[in-house]
Design a protein around this motif. Structure first.
Motif, PDB file in Angstrom:
ATOM      1  N   THR A 186      37.112  37.138  43.567  1.00 26.52           N
ATOM      2  CA  THR A 186      37.313  38.029  42.419  1.00 26.52           C
ATOM      3  C   THR A 186      36.538  39.316  42.649  1.00 26.52           C
ATOM      4  OG1 THR A 186      37.566  36.132  40.948  1.00 26.52           O
ATOM      5  CG2 THR A 186      37.131  38.270  39.922  1.00 26.52           C
TER       6      THR A 186
ATOM      7  N   SER B 105      35.679  43.043  40.963  1.00 29.22           N
ATOM      8  CA  SER B 105      35.753  43.922  39.795  1.00 29.22           C
ATOM      9  C   SER B 105      35.933  45.363  40.268  1.00 29.22           C
ATOM     10  CB  SER B 105      34.499  43.785  38.928  1.00 29.22           C
ATOM     11  OG  SER B 105      33.346  43.973  39.707  1.00 29.22           O
TER      12      SER B 105
ATOM     13  N   ASN C 113      46.852  41.542  41.504  1.00 29.78           N
ATOM     14  CA  ASN C 113      46.342  40.223  41.905  1.00 29.78           C
ATOM     15  C   ASN C 113      47.210  39.603  42.989  1.00 29.78           C
ATOM     16  OD1 ASN C 113      44.265  40.376  40.083  1.00 29.78           O
ATOM     17  ND2 ASN C 113      45.349  39.257  38.472  1.00 29.78           N
TER      18      ASN C 113
ATOM     19  N   LYS D 129      41.668  38.241  43.299  1.00 26.44           N
ATOM     20  CA  LYS D 129      41.903  38.610  41.905  1.00 26.44           C
ATOM     21  C   LYS D 129      41.067  39.843  41.578  1.00 26.44           C
ATOM     22  CE  LYS D 129      44.279  34.784  41.360  1.00 26.44           C
ATOM     23  NZ  LYS D 129      45.749  34.821  41.291  1.00 26.44           N
ATOM     24  N   TYR D 130      41.667  40.766  40.820  1.00 21.82           N
ATOM     25  CA  TYR D 130      40.967  41.997  40.461  1.00 21.82           C
ATOM     26  C   TYR D 130      40.666  42.000  38.965  1.00 21.82           C
ATOM     27  CZ  TYR D 130      42.283  43.750  45.071  1.00 21.82           C
ATOM     28  OH  TYR D 130      42.430  43.908  46.424  1.00 21.82           O
ATOM     29  N   ASN D 131      39.423  42.347  38.631  1.00 19.07           N
ATOM     30  CA  ASN D 131      39.007  42.459  37.232  1.00 19.07           C
ATOM     31  C   ASN D 131      38.705  43.934  36.947  1.00 19.07           C
ATOM     32  OD1 ASN D 131      38.060  41.830  34.619  1.00 19.07           O
ATOM     33  ND2 ASN D 131      35.965  41.632  35.378  1.00 19.07           N
TER      34      ASN D 131
ATOM     35  N   LEU E 229      37.423  46.995  35.085  1.00 23.56           N
ATOM     36  CA  LEU E 229      36.402  47.308  34.079  1.00 23.56           C
ATOM     37  C   LEU E 229      36.642  48.701  33.509  1.00 23.56           C
ATOM     38  CD1 LEU E 229      33.228  46.021  36.011  1.00 23.56           C
ATOM     39  CD2 LEU E 229      34.603  44.779  34.332  1.00 23.56           C
TER      40      LEU E 229
ATOM     41  N   SER F  67      29.209  42.072  37.322  1.00 25.88           N
ATOM     42  CA  SER F  67      29.737  41.476  38.553  1.00 25.88           C
ATOM     43  C   SER F  67      28.761  40.462  39.143  1.00 25.88           C
ATOM     44  CB  SER F  67      30.023  42.574  39.592  1.00 25.88           C
ATOM     45  OG  SER F  67      30.952  43.502  39.077  1.00 25.88           O
TER      46      SER F  67
ATOM     47  N   TYR G 132      30.929  37.526  41.016  1.00 24.97           N
ATOM     48  CA  TYR G 132      32.139  38.053  41.651  1.00 24.97           C
ATOM     49  C   TYR G 132      31.851  38.345  43.124  1.00 24.97           C
ATOM     50  CZ  TYR G 132      34.248  38.751  37.021  1.00 24.97           C
ATOM     51  OH  TYR G 132      34.768  38.570  35.773  1.00 24.97           O
TER      52      TYR G 132
END
Length: 436
Positions: A52, A54, A68, A73-75, A77, A89, A94
């Motif tokens: 993951t 961020s 994604n 996976k990208y979060n 912000l 993070s 992450y």
């Protein structure tokens, strides 16, 4: 010749009935398959893990570029400061934080983007992140200049030149890799065979010398026959073990893949994965070129010459190993004599990989393919690129003539050295033995 056949039979039976020989015959394939399986299993676990990342994009230009994927996976912000993004993070454990600051111009962007992580990020992750930003940044740069990026893509032409010989045979870029692969595999196989079974011959001579059994044998058998018998007998035992390894490796691999559902061939480095992604669209073309190159290879010539050069090269070095065994009383005394034997082998590998692939018919490649101590490796690497038959035969004649001469010299060392005890032999002393 009756004595020779008896010695060959004795050497062969002694080797194949030896407990360590039997154990290693069965244990080596198990260890090899086990190691590859463990690496495949660990690689599979590593590939199954989800990373993951961020993303804090203060510019607002690249948010839509991070979609994604299966293992990433990208979060995204928003409305947070960089220090807070780092804290979020870190606490969430992450994989990393990608920070894209707000800049006045796209030219500043290349020096401003930062990726924060606990340790150094993997090459694959950094490559994918940089590609995502770079693609959009270049498109925006072209747009600012009043140039349509999509139109440029449409107008771009990629040249993939066809390759043919003057005789009309179709070739391709992948051909050189395929040819180098065959030559490299053949050379490495010969190298390992010489190291493993050459040492076996040397140890056998030392054991018989230290146990004084040789004193009884030498009274009724000529040294040259005894030397040849040991070389041929041990070589046959080595071939038997090698064939057993091939069969057992096939059986163990089949059992492993069918019962435990672990495939050792699934091991892939990040670089291999990136390469696979880059050629994903041209798979059919690659397969077609591969088939063409395999059809262009002189398969019959390769197989026949591989057998001759393999046998000739091994016998040549085996006779040298046997003479070293006769000159010393223990394995610790062999070190001073090993370097002159190993250097031509190592040199042939380097010449093969760094010279043959670049210019297989150049002066350096040709010269080393005639020198008997390097020709088994270098000539095998040249043959896939097309070597006239007369050159191959000439190289073989030189190789086997050198083997006969080496056996004659080795027998003279063997005759004197096999009965010498308690004194370390030097090069000066061995040179004297040749005059007896």
């Amino acid at each position: 010749m009756n004595h020779l056949s008896l010695i060959i039979k004795r050497e062969y039976i002694n080797k194949v009935r030896n407990k360590s020989f039997i154990i290693m015959t069965f244990l080596s394939p198990v260890l090899m398959v086990g190691i590859f399986s463990l690496v495949a299993y660990l690689s599979q676990l590593n590939n199954d893990s989800i990373r993951t990342i961020s993303v804090l994009d203060e510019s607002g230009l690249f948010v839509d570029q991070f979609q994604n994927k299966e293992h990433v996976k990208y979060n995204i912000l928003t409305n947070v400061e960089l220090s807070e993004a780092k804290k979020i993070s870190e606490e969430a454990e992450y994989y990393g934080l990608l920070y894209i600051p707000k800049v006045e111009s796209l030219d500043e962007l290349s020096k401003s983007v930062t990726f924060y992580s606990e340790d150094s990020a993997s090459l694959q992750v950094m490559e994918s992140v940089e590609d995502a930003i770079e693609g959009k940044a270049n498109a925006l740069k072209l747009k600012d200049a009043g140039i349509d990026a999509e139109r440029i893509k449409e107008l771009r032409i990629r040249i993939n030149a066809k390759q043919e010989t003057f005789q009309g045979k179709e070739t391709s870029k992948i051909g050189s890799i395929l040819k180098l692969g065959f030559g490299g595999a053949a050379g490495y196989l010969l190298f390992m065979f010489i190291i493993i079974y050459g040492n076996m011959i040397m140890r056998s001579v030392i054991e018989e010398k230290t146990s004084r059994i040789i004193e009884v044998i030498i009274s009724s058998v000529k040294p040259i026959k005894l030397l040849l018998g040991k070389i041929i007998g041990t070589s046959l035992a080595g071939i038997t073990q090698f064939l057993a390894w091939v069969i057992l490796l096939g059986i163990f691999s089949f059992v492993l893949t069918s019962i435990f559902n672990v495939d050792p061939t699934t091991v892939q480095s990040p670089q291999q994965e990136m390469l696979n992604q880059s050629v994903e669209g041209g798979t059919q073309e690659i397969v077609r070129n591969l088939i063409i190159e395999i059809n262009n290879l002189p398969i019959a010539n390769l197989v026949i010459m591989f057998l001759f050069f393999f046998i000739g090269g091994y016998l040549l070095y085996a006779s040298l190993y046997a003479s070293i065994g006769a000159a010393v009383d223990s394995e610790t005394d062999t070190q001073q004599f090993m370097l002159p034997i190993l250097m031509p082998l190592i040199l042939s590998i380097y010449v093969g990989f760094f010279t043959v692939i670049e210019n297989p018919h150049g002066t350096v490649s040709q010269v080393f393919s005639y020198i008997p101590f390097t020709s088994p490796v270098v000539m095998l690497m040249r043959i896939p690129f097309g070597v006239p038959i007369w050159q191959q035969i000439l190289s073989l004649v030189i190789l086997f003539a050198t083997f006969i001469g080496t056996v004659w010299f080795a027998a003279k060392i063997y005759r004197v050295g096999i009965l010498m005890y308690g004194k370390k032999a030097s090069y000066k002393e061995i040179f004297k033995w040749l005059k007896y």
